[in-house]
Enzyme design. Structure first.
Site, PDB file in Angstrom:
ATOM      1  N   PRO A   2     -22.548 -71.917   4.482  1.00  0.00           N
ATOM      2  CA  PRO A   2     -22.411 -73.281   3.943  1.00  0.00           C
ATOM      3  C   PRO A   2     -21.108 -73.565   3.202  1.00  0.00           C
ATOM      4  O   PRO A   2     -20.990 -74.594   2.540  1.00  0.00           O
ATOM      5  CB  PRO A   2     -23.596 -73.352   2.974  1.00  0.00           C
ATOM      6  CG  PRO A   2     -23.685 -71.950   2.433  1.00  0.00           C
ATOM      7  CD  PRO A   2     -23.283 -71.038   3.578  1.00  0.00           C
ATOM      8  N   GLU A   3     -20.130 -72.672   3.302  1.00  0.00           N
ATOM      9  CA  GLU A   3     -18.925 -72.825   2.486  1.00  0.00           C
ATOM     10  C   GLU A   3     -18.227 -74.163   2.680  1.00  0.00           C
ATOM     11  O   GLU A   3     -17.672 -74.723   1.725  1.00  0.00           O
ATOM     12  CB  GLU A   3     -17.947 -71.679   2.785  1.00  0.00           C
ATOM     13  CG  GLU A   3     -18.343 -70.334   2.197  1.00  0.00           C
ATOM     14  CD  GLU A   3     -19.284 -69.537   3.091  1.00  0.00           C
ATOM     15  OE1 GLU A   3     -19.474 -68.344   2.829  1.00  0.00           O
ATOM     16  OE2 GLU A   3     -19.845 -70.120   4.050  1.00  0.00           O
ATOM     17  N   ILE A   4     -18.226 -74.706   3.897  1.00  0.00           N
ATOM     18  CA  ILE A   4     -17.531 -75.961   4.156  1.00  0.00           C
ATOM     19  C   ILE A   4     -18.096 -77.095   3.306  1.00  0.00           C
ATOM     20  O   ILE A   4     -17.376 -78.045   2.950  1.00  0.00           O
ATOM     21  CB  ILE A   4     -17.606 -76.334   5.661  1.00  0.00           C
ATOM     22  CG1 ILE A   4     -16.621 -77.441   5.991  1.00  0.00           C
ATOM     23  CG2 ILE A   4     -19.020 -76.699   6.066  1.00  0.00           C
ATOM     24  CD1 ILE A   4     -15.170 -77.059   5.819  1.00  0.00           C
TER      25      ILE A   4
END
Length: 262
Positions: free
Chosen positions: A132-134
Site C-alpha cells: 500500500p505504499e503508493i
C-alpha cells in the site's frame, strides 16, 4: 548473541525463524532487517540446515516498515535506515537453501515484500496481503523490483499502483503465494513442504537456486551457458551419481551430501 526481534529454532533440517514482536505487528525496521540477515547467516553456516522457514508471531505476519520512524527522521537518514533491507534481499536470493514464508497473518507493505522474497509461500486462507505504499505517497522500492520479476506485469502493476488488499485465495491465484490453506492445516502443509525440499540433493538445490536468480541479469545465451556449466559440474558430484543410480535401480536416493552433514 541472542536475537531481540526474532526466535530462531531448528526443527530437523529446517531453520524456523519467527518475527517476534506481535505487539508492534512484527515491523520490518532497521533492527529486524539486520537480525533477519544474521539469521540467514546462521542457517547458512550450519551444514545440517537444508530449508529456511520465515513466519510471524501473533495475528500479523508483518505490517512492514516502521513508518513513524521514517516520518520523524530526515530524508538523508532514510538510505541508512533501509540499507539492511537491501542486504536482506541479496541474502535471500544468494542463500544455498530454499526459503519458505509461513504466512499465518496479514502481510502488509514490507511484510508482503518478505513473502515475495521467499522461494515458496504458504498462507492461511483468512489473511490479506497488500503493497500500500503508493497510498502514502511513497513506493515499495526494493519490493517493486522483486514483484515485477516474479509475477506477470499487469498483476504487479495492479498491486503496486492501486495499493489494494487482496485475499490469500486471490494471492494464490496470482501466484503471489503458492498455496492458501485453512489455518489449522498451515503447519502441516509447511512441514510437508520442508520435508519434501530437504529430501532433495543439497548441491543440486544450491546450484539450481544460484542459476535461477543469477540468470535474470544475463543475456539468454549467457544464461544457457551458465546453466550448462552448472549441470556439467554437478554430474561429477557424488549426489548426481547416486541420483542416477537410484533412478536406474528404482529406489529412493540416499544422498551422500546429506550423510556428510549429519
Amino acid at each position: 548473541m541472542p536475537y531481540e526481534t526474532l526466535l530462531y529454532e531448528k526443527k530437523g533440517p529446517a531453520a524456523w525463524v519467527t518475527m517476534n514482536r506481535p505487539e508492534k505487528r512484527n515491523p520490518l525496521d532497521f533492527l529486524s532487517a539486520t537480525e533477519l540477515c544474521r539469521s540467514l547467516d546462521e542457517a547458512q553456516a550450519d551444514p545440517s540446515i537444508r530449508v529456511y522457514v520465515l513466519t510471524g508471531a501473533g495475528p500479523v505476519f508483518s505490517a512492514g516498515g516502521d513508518l513513524k520512524a521514517f516520518a520523524e527522521s530526515k530524508p538523508l537518514e532514510h538510505l541508512d535506515k533501509v540499507a539492511p533491507v537491501l542486504e536482506l534481499v541479496k541474502k535471500f536470493f544468494s542463500s544455498r537453501f530454499p526459503t519458505i514464508a509461513r504466512v499465518q497473518g496479514h502481510a502488509m507493505g514490507g511484510g508482503a515484500g518478505l513473502v515475495s522474497l521467499c522461494d515458496f509461500a504458504v498462507a492461511a486462507e483468512d489473511i490479506n496481503l497488500a503493497y500500500p505504499e503508493i497510498n502514502l505517497g511513497i513506493i515499495p522500492a526494493a519490493v517493486a523490483v522483486v514483484l515485477a520479476r516474479s509475477v506477470p506485469r499487469r498483476i504487479a502493476i495492479d498491486l503496486l499502483f492501486r495499493g489494494r488488499k487482496i485475499s490469500a485465495k486471490e494471492a494464490a491465484a496470482w501466484m503471489i503465494v503458492n498455496e492458501a490453506v485453512p489455518k489449522e492445516k498451515l503447519d502441516e502443509r509447511v512441514t510437508a513442504l520442508c520435508e519434501e525440499l530437504a529430501g532433495k540433493s543439497g548441491p543440486g538445490l544450491r546450484a539450481l537456486k544460484s542459476l535461477f536468480y543469477g540468470q535474470q541479469d544475463e543475456s539468454f545465451e549467457k544464461a544457457i551457458e551458465h546453466g550448462l556449466d552448472k549441470f556439467v559440474g554437478l554430474t561429477a558430484g557424488e549426489d548426481a551419481k547416486e541420483g542416477l543410480a537410484a533412478f536406474i535401480e528404482k529406489r529412493k536416493p540416499d544422498w551422500p551430501s546429506a550423510k556428510k552433514k549429519k
